[in-house]
Design a protein around this motif. Structure first.
Motif, PDB file in Angstrom:
ATOM      1  N   GLU A   1       0.812  -1.222   0.000  1.00 42.50           N
ATOM      2  CA  GLU A   1       0.000   0.000   0.000  1.00 42.50           C
ATOM      3  C   GLU A   1       0.843   1.269   0.000  1.00 42.50           C
ATOM      4  OE1 GLU A   1      -3.890   1.745   2.360  1.00 42.50           O
ATOM      5  OE2 GLU A   1      -2.846  -0.007   3.133  1.00 42.50           O
ATOM      6  N   PHE A   2       1.951   1.294   0.739  1.00 41.70           N
ATOM      7  CA  PHE A   2       2.787   2.483   0.783  1.00 41.70           C
ATOM      8  C   PHE A   2       3.341   2.831  -0.595  1.00 41.70           C
ATOM      9  CE2 PHE A   2       7.072   4.286   1.094  1.00 41.70           C
ATOM     10  CZ  PHE A   2       6.732   5.519   1.612  1.00 41.70           C
ATOM     11  N   PHE A   3       3.855   1.845  -1.313  1.00 43.63           N
ATOM     12  CA  PHE A   3       4.408   2.121  -2.640  1.00 43.63           C
ATOM     13  C   PHE A   3       3.319   2.500  -3.632  1.00 43.63           C
ATOM     14  CE2 PHE A   3       8.015  -0.323  -0.927  1.00 43.63           C
ATOM     15  CZ  PHE A   3       8.990   0.646  -1.105  1.00 43.63           C
ATOM     16  N   ALA A   4       2.110   1.996  -3.450  1.00 46.56           N
ATOM     17  CA  ALA A   4       1.005   2.409  -4.313  1.00 46.56           C
ATOM     18  C   ALA A   4       0.722   3.899  -4.125  1.00 46.56           C
ATOM     19  CB  ALA A   4      -0.244   1.593  -3.998  1.00 46.56           C
ATOM     20  N   ARG A   5       0.787   4.373  -2.905  1.00 47.30           N
ATOM     21  CA  ARG A   5       0.581   5.808  -2.637  1.00 47.30           C
ATOM     22  C   ARG A   5       1.665   6.641  -3.306  1.00 47.30           C
ATOM     23  NH1 ARG A   5      -0.406   4.800   3.708  1.00 47.30           N
ATOM     24  NH2 ARG A   5      -2.448   3.836   3.515  1.00 47.30           N
ATOM     25  N   VAL A   6       2.904   6.195  -3.201  1.00 49.51           N
ATOM     26  CA  VAL A   6       4.027   6.925  -3.811  1.00 49.51           C
ATOM     27  C   VAL A   6       3.897   6.920  -5.329  1.00 49.51           C
ATOM     28  CG1 VAL A   6       6.528   6.910  -4.115  1.00 49.51           C
ATOM     29  CG2 VAL A   6       5.544   6.482  -1.861  1.00 49.51           C
ATOM     30  N   ILE A   7       3.519   5.808  -5.909  1.00 48.12           N
ATOM     31  CA  ILE A   7       3.367   5.701  -7.362  1.00 48.12           C
ATOM     32  C   ILE A   7       2.264   6.624  -7.861  1.00 48.12           C
ATOM     33  CG2 ILE A   7       2.655   4.131  -9.209  1.00 48.12           C
ATOM     34  CD1 ILE A   7       4.208   1.934  -7.608  1.00 48.12           C
TER      35      ILE A   7
END
Length: 89
Positions: free
Chosen positions: A75-81
């Motif tokens: 989920e964290f990397f999805a937010r950054v992407i």
């Protein structure tokens, strides 16, 4: 939510913060559900959704054509992407 890094605690982004940052860049929220989020700006669309495995997938559309898509990530990397799509596309 906080995560311990080598020397300190680092706070992670929340979806509410991502929505605010997207609004600053001119993106309007279309859907804000727990498992799916969508933003539009003119003819562009950013969509992020949770897969059945609990991972997240982000997609960038121009018109109805898919221009960029990511693999399943947490989920964290999805937010950054999503923020990268907003800034770079």
């Amino acid at each position: 939510m906080k995560v311990k890094t080598k020397s300190r605690m680092r706070r992670l982004l929340s979806w509410d913060e991502v929505i605010k940052m997207m609004a600053i860049r001119g993106w309007n929220v279309v859907k804000n559900e727990p498992k799916k989020k969508e933003w539009t700006r003119g003819n562009e669309k950013v969509s992020v959704f949770r897969t059945f495995e609990g991972k997240w997938k982000a997609e960038f559309f121009y018109g109805k054509r898919l221009q960029d898509s990511t693999g399943a990530s947490d989920e964290f990397f999805a937010r950054v992407i999503v923020l990268e799509f907003a800034a770079l596309k």
